[in-house]
Write a protein that holds these residues in place. Sequence first.
Motif, mmCIF file in Angstrom:
data_model
loop_
_atom_site.group_PDB
_atom_site.id
_atom_site.type_symbol
_atom_site.label_atom_id
_atom_site.label_comp_id
_atom_site.label_asym_id
_atom_site.label_seq_id
_atom_site.Cartn_x
_atom_site.Cartn_y
_atom_site.Cartn_z
ATOM 1 N N ILE A 156 -5.886 6.715 7.178
ATOM 2 C CA ILE A 156 -5.136 5.593 6.605
ATOM 3 C C ILE A 156 -4.228 4.967 7.666
ATOM 4 O O ILE A 156 -4.151 3.740 7.793
ATOM 5 N N HIS A 157 -3.564 5.800 8.449
ATOM 6 C CA HIS A 157 -2.674 5.305 9.495
ATOM 7 C C HIS A 157 -3.447 4.477 10.524
ATOM 8 O O HIS A 157 -3.005 3.395 10.914
ATOM 9 N N MET B 130 0.817 -1.190 0.000
ATOM 10 C CA MET B 130 0.000 0.000 0.000
ATOM 11 C C MET B 130 0.861 1.253 0.000
ATOM 12 O O MET B 130 0.358 2.339 -0.061
ATOM 13 N N GLU B 131 2.171 1.070 0.084
ATOM 14 C CA GLU B 131 3.060 2.215 0.069
ATOM 15 C C GLU B 131 3.115 2.825 -1.307
ATOM 16 O O GLU B 131 3.165 2.146 -2.305
ATOM 17 N N LYS B 132 3.088 4.151 -1.354
ATOM 18 C CA LYS B 132 3.215 4.862 -2.612
ATOM 19 C C LYS B 132 4.538 5.598 -2.606
ATOM 20 O O LYS B 132 4.923 6.178 -1.608
ATOM 21 N N SER B 133 5.239 5.568 -3.732
ATOM 22 C CA SER B 133 6.484 6.311 -3.801
ATOM 23 C C SER B 133 6.181 7.737 -4.245
ATOM 24 O O SER B 133 5.238 7.984 -4.980
ATOM 25 N N ILE B 134 6.981 8.646 -3.767
ATOM 26 C CA ILE B 134 6.807 10.054 -4.104
ATOM 27 C C ILE B 134 7.805 10.396 -5.189
ATOM 28 O O ILE B 134 9.001 10.163 -5.048
ATOM 29 N N GLU B 135 7.287 10.943 -6.271
ATOM 30 C CA GLU B 135 8.140 11.343 -7.382
ATOM 31 C C GLU B 135 8.531 12.799 -7.190
ATOM 32 O O GLU B 135 7.678 13.660 -7.017
ATOM 33 N N LEU B 136 9.825 13.073 -7.195
ATOM 34 C CA LEU B 136 10.318 14.430 -7.048
ATOM 35 C C LEU B 136 10.805 14.944 -8.390
ATOM 36 O O LEU B 136 11.363 14.196 -9.185
ATOM 37 N N SER C 68 -5.863 14.757 7.794
ATOM 38 C CA SER C 68 -7.039 13.952 8.110
ATOM 39 C C SER C 68 -7.015 12.633 7.337
ATOM 40 O O SER C 68 -7.228 11.562 7.908
ATOM 41 N N GLU C 69 -6.735 12.722 6.063
ATOM 42 C CA GLU C 69 -6.676 11.517 5.230
ATOM 43 C C GLU C 69 -5.545 10.602 5.679
ATOM 44 O O GLU C 69 -5.711 9.392 5.807
ATOM 45 N N TRP C 70 -4.376 11.177 5.956
ATOM 46 C CA TRP C 70 -3.248 10.378 6.422
ATOM 47 C C TRP C 70 -3.584 9.705 7.752
ATOM 48 O O TRP C 70 -3.288 8.528 7.955
ATOM 49 N N GLU D 129 -5.142 -3.035 11.074
ATOM 50 C CA GLU D 129 -4.840 -4.232 10.286
ATOM 51 C C GLU D 129 -3.637 -4.981 10.862
ATOM 52 O O GLU D 129 -3.660 -6.202 10.982
ATOM 53 N N ASP D 130 -2.592 -4.233 11.230
ATOM 54 C CA ASP D 130 -1.395 -4.858 11.788
ATOM 55 C C ASP D 130 -1.710 -5.536 13.118
ATOM 56 O O ASP D 130 -1.219 -6.625 13.403
#
Length: 128
Positions: free
Chosen positions: A115-116, A1-7, A110-112, A122-123
């Motif tokens: 999700i957190h 579910m991890e997304k990479s950040i494009e710089l 709020s969204e983070w 889940e964990d």
Amino acid sequence: MEKSIELEEPITARRCSESLSSVEDAIYVIGGKWKLKIIISLQENGSIRFNELQRIVVGISARVLSNELKDLELNGFVKRIVHSEQTPVVVEYISTNYSKTLKTVIMALSEWGRIHKNNIREDVFENK
């Protein structure tokens, strides 16, 4: 579910230091237990008196609320309006247009947070 950040550009030591400094400044101004709660409450409720704000921000003491409002006013997020023509004098607080620039930050937090919290749940359930 991890997304990479494009710089757009590679991270340099200077850019990293500037980013950390900017984040530190932002956290200094809006961080802590109460500031964002106060800002959000003012944005949602419009013009509001001190005692009403204290009821909305559950758990905050009058002293802490007063100090937080002073800090927020100094940083341009809150405007204090005194109606001295009335007896007794009425003091109201409103959010400024500048505080509304935090909307995208608040929505992202709020969204983070949602999700957190789901990831933690889940964990926890997967490990049992």
